[in-house]
Design a protein around this motif. Structure first.
Motif, PDB file in Angstrom:
ATOM      1  N   GLY A 265       0.808  -1.218   0.000  1.00  0.00           N
ATOM      2  CA  GLY A 265       0.000   0.000   0.000  1.00  0.00           C
ATOM      3  C   GLY A 265       0.835   1.259   0.000  1.00  0.00           C
ATOM      4  N   ILE A 266       2.019   1.203  -0.616  1.00  0.00           N
ATOM      5  CA  ILE A 266       2.928   2.354  -0.639  1.00  0.00           C
ATOM      6  C   ILE A 266       2.994   3.002  -2.025  1.00  0.00           C
ATOM      7  CG2 ILE A 266       5.346   3.071  -0.349  1.00  0.00           C
ATOM      8  CD1 ILE A 266       5.660   0.949   1.754  1.00  0.00           C
ATOM      9  N   GLY A 267       2.969   2.177  -3.075  1.00  0.00           N
ATOM     10  CA  GLY A 267       3.237   2.659  -4.433  1.00  0.00           C
ATOM     11  C   GLY A 267       2.355   3.810  -4.884  1.00  0.00           C
ATOM     12  N   LEU A 268       1.038   3.678  -4.726  1.00  0.00           N
ATOM     13  CA  LEU A 268       0.122   4.731  -5.183  1.00  0.00           C
ATOM     14  C   LEU A 268       0.255   5.988  -4.335  1.00  0.00           C
ATOM     15  CD1 LEU A 268      -3.124   2.740  -6.084  1.00  0.00           C
ATOM     16  CD2 LEU A 268      -1.431   3.740  -7.640  1.00  0.00           C
ATOM     17  N   TYR A 269       0.520   5.800  -3.039  1.00  0.00           N
ATOM     18  CA  TYR A 269       0.710   6.971  -2.182  1.00  0.00           C
ATOM     19  C   TYR A 269       1.979   7.727  -2.584  1.00  0.00           C
ATOM     20  CZ  TYR A 269       1.502   9.780   2.006  1.00  0.00           C
ATOM     21  OH  TYR A 269       1.732  10.832   2.870  1.00  0.00           O
ATOM     22  N   LEU A 270       3.064   6.995  -2.837  1.00  0.00           N
ATOM     23  CA  LEU A 270       4.290   7.622  -3.318  1.00  0.00           C
ATOM     24  C   LEU A 270       4.049   8.356  -4.638  1.00  0.00           C
ATOM     25  CD1 LEU A 270       7.261   5.145  -2.702  1.00  0.00           C
ATOM     26  CD2 LEU A 270       7.075   7.499  -1.912  1.00  0.00           C
ATOM     27  N   SER A 271       3.299   7.718  -5.520  1.00  0.00           N
ATOM     28  CA  SER A 271       2.991   8.337  -6.815  1.00  0.00           C
ATOM     29  C   SER A 271       2.232   9.639  -6.629  1.00  0.00           C
ATOM     30  CB  SER A 271       2.169   7.365  -7.674  1.00  0.00           C
ATOM     31  OG  SER A 271       2.896   6.194  -7.944  1.00  0.00           O
ATOM     32  N   ARG A 272       1.293   9.646  -5.692  1.00  0.00           N
ATOM     33  CA  ARG A 272       0.529  10.873  -5.419  1.00  0.00           C
ATOM     34  C   ARG A 272       1.444  11.992  -4.927  1.00  0.00           C
ATOM     35  NH1 ARG A 272      -3.079  11.432  -0.255  1.00  0.00           N
ATOM     36  NH2 ARG A 272      -1.525  12.999   0.298  1.00  0.00           N
ATOM     37  N   LEU A 273       2.368  11.649  -4.002  1.00  0.00           N
ATOM     38  CA  LEU A 273       3.287  12.647  -3.474  1.00  0.00           C
ATOM     39  C   LEU A 273       4.171  13.222  -4.583  1.00  0.00           C
ATOM     40  CD1 LEU A 273       4.475  10.988  -0.127  1.00  0.00           C
ATOM     41  CD2 LEU A 273       2.808  12.820  -0.404  1.00  0.00           C
ATOM     42  N   ILE A 274       4.663  12.351  -5.467  1.00  0.00           N
ATOM     43  CA  ILE A 274       5.518  12.810  -6.566  1.00  0.00           C
ATOM     44  C   ILE A 274       4.721  13.712  -7.506  1.00  0.00           C
ATOM     45  CG2 ILE A 274       6.879  12.081  -8.569  1.00  0.00           C
ATOM     46  CD1 ILE A 274       7.469   9.473  -7.003  1.00  0.00           C
ATOM     47  N   ALA A 275       3.511  13.301  -7.857  1.00  0.00           N
ATOM     48  CA  ALA A 275       2.667  14.104  -8.743  1.00  0.00           C
ATOM     49  C   ALA A 275       2.400  15.484  -8.141  1.00  0.00           C
ATOM     50  CB  ALA A 275       1.352  13.380  -9.022  1.00  0.00           C
ATOM     51  N   GLU A 276       2.154  15.538  -6.841  1.00  0.00           N
ATOM     52  CA  GLU A 276       1.905  16.827  -6.183  1.00  0.00           C
ATOM     53  C   GLU A 276       3.147  17.709  -6.232  1.00  0.00           C
ATOM     54  OE1 GLU A 276       0.569  15.700  -2.333  1.00  0.00           O
ATOM     55  OE2 GLU A 276      -1.494  15.291  -2.979  1.00  0.00           O
ATOM     56  N   GLN A 277       4.336  17.098  -6.092  1.00  0.00           N
ATOM     57  CA  GLN A 277       5.569  17.875  -6.187  1.00  0.00           C
ATOM     58  C   GLN A 277       5.731  18.467  -7.587  1.00  0.00           C
ATOM     59  OE1 GLN A 277       8.059  18.673  -4.041  1.00  0.00           O
ATOM     60  NE2 GLN A 277       7.184  17.674  -2.259  1.00  0.00           N
ATOM     61  N   GLU A 278       5.221  17.773  -8.585  1.00  0.00           N
ATOM     62  CA  GLU A 278       5.304  18.253  -9.964  1.00  0.00           C
ATOM     63  C   GLU A 278       4.119  19.135 -10.342  1.00  0.00           C
ATOM     64  OE1 GLU A 278       7.939  15.033 -12.337  1.00  0.00           O
ATOM     65  OE2 GLU A 278       5.854  14.451 -12.086  1.00  0.00           O
ATOM     66  N   LYS A 279       3.332  19.531  -9.320  1.00  0.00           N
ATOM     67  CA  LYS A 279       2.129  20.366  -9.526  1.00  0.00           C
ATOM     68  C   LYS A 279       1.094  19.637 -10.382  1.00  0.00           C
ATOM     69  CE  LYS A 279       4.192  23.733  -7.345  1.00  0.00           C
ATOM     70  NZ  LYS A 279       5.483  23.052  -7.131  1.00  0.00           N
ATOM     71  N   GLY A 280       1.072  18.304 -10.278  1.00  0.00           N
ATOM     72  CA  GLY A 280       0.087  17.501 -10.992  1.00  0.00           C
ATOM     73  C   GLY A 280      -0.778  16.730 -10.013  1.00  0.00           C
ATOM     74  N   TYR A 281      -1.548  15.778 -10.524  1.00  0.00           N
ATOM     75  CA  TYR A 281      -2.398  14.970  -9.644  1.00  0.00           C
ATOM     76  C   TYR A 281      -2.782  13.666 -10.342  1.00  0.00           C
ATOM     77  CZ  TYR A 281      -6.241  17.051 -12.392  1.00  0.00           C
ATOM     78  OH  TYR A 281      -7.077  17.465 -13.421  1.00  0.00           O
ATOM     79  N   LEU A 282      -3.306  12.723  -9.537  1.00  0.00           N
ATOM     80  CA  LEU A 282      -3.683  11.398 -10.024  1.00  0.00           C
ATOM     81  C   LEU A 282      -5.159  11.145  -9.761  1.00  0.00           C
ATOM     82  CD1 LEU A 282      -0.642   9.368  -8.703  1.00  0.00           C
ATOM     83  CD2 LEU A 282      -1.352   9.372 -11.088  1.00  0.00           C
ATOM     84  N   THR A 283      -5.795  10.398 -10.668  1.00  0.00           N
ATOM     85  CA  THR A 283      -7.184   9.969 -10.483  1.00  0.00           C
ATOM     86  C   THR A 283      -7.311   8.525 -10.952  1.00  0.00           C
ATOM     87  OG1 THR A 283      -7.916  10.677 -12.696  1.00  0.00           O
ATOM     88  CG2 THR A 283      -8.064  12.308 -10.913  1.00  0.00           C
ATOM     89  N   VAL A 284      -8.418   7.889 -10.560  1.00  0.00           N
ATOM     90  CA  VAL A 284      -8.717   6.537 -11.033  1.00  0.00           C
ATOM     91  C   VAL A 284     -10.212   6.442 -11.292  1.00  0.00           C
ATOM     92  CG1 VAL A 284      -8.985   5.613  -8.692  1.00  0.00           C
ATOM     93  CG2 VAL A 284      -8.456   4.064 -10.574  1.00  0.00           C
ATOM     94  N   GLU A 285     -10.568   5.679 -12.310  1.00  0.00           N
ATOM     95  CA  GLU A 285     -11.969   5.462 -12.655  1.00  0.00           C
ATOM     96  C   GLU A 285     -12.098   4.096 -13.322  1.00  0.00           C
ATOM     97  OE1 GLU A 285     -12.840   8.681 -15.242  1.00  0.00           O
ATOM     98  OE2 GLU A 285     -11.634   7.924 -16.893  1.00  0.00           O
ATOM     99  N   PRO A 286     -13.305   3.558 -13.389  1.00  0.00           N
ATOM    100  CA  PRO A 286     -13.476   2.264 -14.061  1.00  0.00           C
ATOM    101  C   PRO A 286     -13.151   2.387 -15.549  1.00  0.00           C
ATOM    102  CG  PRO A 286     -15.391   2.809 -12.708  1.00  0.00           C
ATOM    103  CD  PRO A 286     -14.565   4.049 -12.784  1.00  0.00           C
TER     104      PRO A 286
END
Length: 308
Positions: A265-286
């Motif tokens: 349960g670390i990978g997606l959280y790390l990805s979110r932190l990195i995206a925020e540092q790059e002034k971006g963001y992550l989403t998920v949908e079906p």
């Protein structure tokens, strides 16, 4: 006449001295009271003070108090983060360390057949790699949370990051005979750090491979908007429940459908932190037809500064 004048001057000086004594004595008592409030962490109230030196002193004491409270709050927060890190590490490392001890114990048995010995050596290797990955990820996570890691974004082609990510997961996908396809991916300059963006995409692709059935497909796409571009990773796996779509990017969160499988349960959280540092963001949908569609949004290329 001179005697009377002399006594008047002396009286005036004495009155002035007494007035200044009372005035500065009040100032001293007020300053002492405000410092006591600072030390006892009581809020300084200066709303009833008259304009002047006392009011200015109270305002400065209030600023000192607010700064001290801020530093105390930061120190307490860092203390809690260290405690949480120790707790998280002990929880995450407990199982692989127990496995390592078990495999070492089995390998110490002289009667163990060579075939079984090789099996345990391979399992031991995998567990040590997992421990190495866990510790590196946990420390990276804390550094990102505290803003210790410095990001150097630049105008860079997103395709370079995609190629790095695909290369990193290609072997795992090949073992399950999962095809990774690119749709509409072309040279596109975005404002990001290619190496860190590649790490986000590696996490998304590894999850897609892990939770997708053999002989399925993973598609990587690109959609460009006015200010942001969207990088899509779509799989044909088990998907993410709607009530968990806002939770999967939280620290150590694991969905109900995957808790029985290996993961931290670390990978997606790390990805979110990195995206925020790059002034971006992550989403998920079906994804249409089943599976998940993870989207990484990054800023479009910034205009270079005009030449002087």
């Amino acid at each position: 006449m001179m005697t009377m004048l002399w006594w008047c001057i002396c009286g005036a000086l004495a009155a002035a001295a007494f007035w200044y004594y009372r005035k500065y004595n009040e100032l001293y008592r007020a300053a002492d009271g405000m410092l006591e409030q600072v030390l006892s962490e009581e809020r300084i109230e200066n709303s009833g003070l008259e304009e002047g030196r006392l009011s200015a002193l109270a305002a400065k004491c209030l600023r000192v108090q607010e700064k001290l409270n801020l530093e105390i709050g930061r120190a307490q927060e860092e203390k809690e983060q260290v405690k949480q890190l120790i707790s998280d590490m002990s929880h995450q490392l407990k199982t692989p360390l127990a496995n390592v001890l078990l495999y070492v114990e089995m390998l110490c048995r002289q009667e163990l057949p060579e075939g079984r010995r090789q099996d345990f050596l391979e399992k031991l290797r995998r567990q040590t790699e997992k421990i190495d990955w866990l510790t590196a990820s946990l420390f990276k996570m804390v550094k990102l949370e505290q803003g210790v890691i410095s990001f150097r974004e630049e105008n860079a082609d997103i395709c370079a990051a995609v190629r790095m990510a695909v290369s990193a997961v290609y072997e795992k996908a090949e073992k399950k005979e999962i095809a990774i396809e690119a749709e509409g991916l072309r040279e596109t300059m975005l404002w990001h750090n290619p190496e860190w963006t590649a790490e986000i995409l590696v996490n998304l692709l590894e999850n897609a491979v892990k939770y997708s059935p053999p002989h399925s497909k993973i598609k990587i796409g690109l959609q460009r908007y006015e200010t942001y571009s969207r990088i899509l990773v779509t799989d044909q796996g088990i998907g993410v429940r709607r009530d968990e779509q806002s939770l999967v990017f939280q620290r150590f969160y694991r969905g109900k459908e995957v808790r029985a499988r290996e993961g931290a349960g670390i990978g997606l959280y790390l990805s979110r932190l990195i995206a925020e540092q790059e002034k971006g963001y992550l989403t998920v949908e079906p994804a249409p037809g089943g599976g998940s569609c993870f989207s990484l949004f990054l800023q479009n290329c910034k205009n270079p500064a005009p030449a002087l």
